[in-house]
Design a protein around this motif. Sequence first.
Motif, PDB file in Angstrom:
ATOM      1  N   ALA A  38       0.895  -1.370  -0.032  1.00 38.17           N
ATOM      2  CA  ALA A  38      -0.068  -0.068  -0.108  1.00 38.17           C
ATOM      3  C   ALA A  38       0.621   1.339  -0.029  1.00 38.17           C
ATOM      4  CB  ALA A  38      -0.917   0.139   1.195  1.00 38.17           C
ATOM      5  N   THR A  39       1.846   1.076   0.763  1.00 35.44           N
ATOM      6  CA  THR A  39       2.847   2.572   0.842  1.00 35.44           C
ATOM      7  C   THR A  39       3.488   2.947  -0.332  1.00 35.44           C
ATOM      8  OG1 THR A  39       3.073   2.082   3.363  1.00 35.44           O
ATOM      9  CG2 THR A  39       4.706   3.520   2.171  1.00 35.44           C
ATOM     10  N   ILE A  40       4.161   1.904  -1.112  1.00 36.02           N
ATOM     11  CA  ILE A  40       4.994   2.020  -2.328  1.00 36.02           C
ATOM     12  C   ILE A  40       4.129   2.318  -3.249  1.00 36.02           C
ATOM     13  CG2 ILE A  40       6.970   0.765  -1.520  1.00 36.02           C
ATOM     14  CD1 ILE A  40       5.956  -1.349  -3.533  1.00 36.02           C
ATOM     15  N   ALA A  41       2.819   2.278  -3.312  1.00 33.56           N
ATOM     16  CA  ALA A  41       1.754   2.459  -4.517  1.00 33.56           C
ATOM     17  C   ALA A  41       1.701   3.889  -4.546  1.00 33.56           C
ATOM     18  CB  ALA A  41       0.699   1.693  -4.254  1.00 33.56           C
ATOM     19  N   ASN A  42       1.918   5.009  -3.624  1.00 27.78           N
ATOM     20  CA  ASN A  42       1.909   6.262  -3.457  1.00 27.78           C
ATOM     21  C   ASN A  42       2.809   7.165  -4.254  1.00 27.78           C
ATOM     22  OD1 ASN A  42      -0.457   6.759  -1.232  1.00 27.78           O
ATOM     23  ND2 ASN A  42       0.770   5.130  -0.552  1.00 27.78           N
ATOM     24  N   PRO A  43       2.397   7.883  -4.973  1.00 30.74           N
ATOM     25  CA  PRO A  43       3.339   8.643  -5.878  1.00 30.74           C
ATOM     26  C   PRO A  43       4.340   9.555  -4.714  1.00 30.74           C
ATOM     27  CG  PRO A  43       0.997   8.893  -6.739  1.00 30.74           C
ATOM     28  CD  PRO A  43       0.930   8.121  -5.433  1.00 30.74           C
ATOM     29  N   GLY A  44       5.408   9.677  -4.821  1.00 25.00           N
ATOM     30  CA  GLY A  44       6.256  10.489  -3.961  1.00 25.00           C
ATOM     31  C   GLY A  44       6.927   9.565  -3.071  1.00 25.00           C
ATOM     32  N   SER A 103      -3.999   6.925   4.255  1.00 26.00           N
ATOM     33  CA  SER A 103      -5.322   6.646   3.702  1.00 26.00           C
ATOM     34  C   SER A 103      -5.275   5.396   3.152  1.00 26.00           C
ATOM     35  CB  SER A 103      -6.002   7.769   2.703  1.00 26.00           C
ATOM     36  OG  SER A 103      -6.909   7.208   2.091  1.00 26.00           O
ATOM     37  N   ARG A 104      -4.168   5.008   2.216  1.00 25.57           N
ATOM     38  CA  ARG A 104      -4.176   3.703   1.313  1.00 25.57           C
ATOM     39  C   ARG A 104      -3.579   2.554   2.359  1.00 25.57           C
ATOM     40  NH1 ARG A 104      -2.378   3.562  -4.723  1.00 25.57           N
ATOM     41  NH2 ARG A 104      -2.792   5.691  -4.179  1.00 25.57           N
ATOM     42  N   VAL A 105      -3.009   2.703   3.294  1.00 23.98           N
ATOM     43  CA  VAL A 105      -2.841   1.631   4.303  1.00 23.98           C
ATOM     44  C   VAL A 105      -4.052   1.183   4.972  1.00 23.98           C
ATOM     45  CG1 VAL A 105      -1.537   1.130   6.347  1.00 23.98           C
ATOM     46  CG2 VAL A 105      -0.317   2.109   4.661  1.00 23.98           C
ATOM     47  N   LYS A 106      -4.995   2.101   5.530  1.00 27.88           N
ATOM     48  CA  LYS A 106      -5.898   1.841   5.939  1.00 27.88           C
ATOM     49  C   LYS A 106      -7.050   1.157   5.040  1.00 27.88           C
ATOM     50  CE  LYS A 106      -6.199   5.655   9.665  1.00 27.88           C
ATOM     51  NZ  LYS A 106      -6.945   6.459  10.014  1.00 27.88           N
ATOM     52  N   TYR A 107      -7.075   1.576   3.833  1.00 24.98           N
ATOM     53  CA  TYR A 107      -8.027   1.044   3.271  1.00 24.98           C
ATOM     54  C   TYR A 107      -7.419  -0.374   2.535  1.00 24.98           C
ATOM     55  CZ  TYR A 107     -10.240  -0.249  -1.375  1.00 24.98           C
ATOM     56  OH  TYR A 107     -10.887  -1.001  -2.454  1.00 24.98           O
ATOM     57  N   GLY A 114      -9.671  -7.267   6.355  1.00 23.50           N
ATOM     58  CA  GLY A 114     -10.814  -7.048   7.180  1.00 23.50           C
ATOM     59  C   GLY A 114     -10.353  -6.295   8.447  1.00 23.50           C
ATOM     60  N   LEU A 115      -9.348  -5.593   8.674  1.00 26.32           N
ATOM     61  CA  LEU A 115      -8.807  -4.952   9.789  1.00 26.32           C
ATOM     62  C   LEU A 115      -9.225  -3.537   9.692  1.00 26.32           C
ATOM     63  CD1 LEU A 115      -5.261  -6.554  10.126  1.00 26.32           C
ATOM     64  CD2 LEU A 115      -7.563  -6.870  11.476  1.00 26.32           C
ATOM     65  N   GLN A 116      -9.947  -2.915  10.678  1.00 28.30           N
ATOM     66  CA  GLN A 116     -10.158  -1.405  10.979  1.00 28.30           C
ATOM     67  C   GLN A 116      -8.939  -0.914  11.610  1.00 28.30           C
ATOM     68  OE1 GLN A 116     -12.577   0.358   9.512  1.00 28.30           O
ATOM     69  NE2 GLN A 116     -13.404  -1.478   8.355  1.00 28.30           N
ATOM     70  N   VAL A 117      -8.233   0.037  11.232  1.00 26.75           N
ATOM     71  CA  VAL A 117      -7.003   0.249  11.847  1.00 26.75           C
ATOM     72  C   VAL A 117      -7.190   1.985  12.164  1.00 26.75           C
ATOM     73  CG1 VAL A 117      -4.595   0.877  11.662  1.00 26.75           C
ATOM     74  CG2 VAL A 117      -5.372  -1.137  10.676  1.00 26.75           C
TER      75      VAL A 117
END
Length: 131
Positions: A38-44, A103-107, A114-117
């Motif tokens: 999720a993290t590396i999929a973010n621009p920047g 946002s992306r990690v939570k999603y 199925g984890l709510q963080v």
Amino acid sequence: MEHATQLHTTNTMAIKIRTKNGDVTVGNDVIASVVGGATIANPGVVGMASRSAFKDGVNQILNRENYGRGVVVSQQPQGLTIDVYIVVQHGMKLADIAASVQSRVKYYLNAYLGLQVPEVNVIVQGIETED
């Protein structure tokens, strides 16, 4: 009738999820892989960094097999807390990158496990400059 999902930590630093159909145990390495993806999929975001980069004197980009070194999962009274250590691209707005990672990690954690963080902390360990 829907049953609430309950989280429990086990002795092996895994998360046990109790669902209406039974228990599922998810290891921290699995959570770290999801968080890293999720993290590396973010621009920047250039990549994941070791959480102990300053102590080790090493500031390297972690590969997929080592994402666990850049993610800390902890159980708090309000739920799981995730700390993500990253290296960002020079010239990008850090606040925007951090908000996007959160946002992306939570999603991803919700969609895949199925984890709510409730809390994702982003720690910038380095900035990659163009040579």
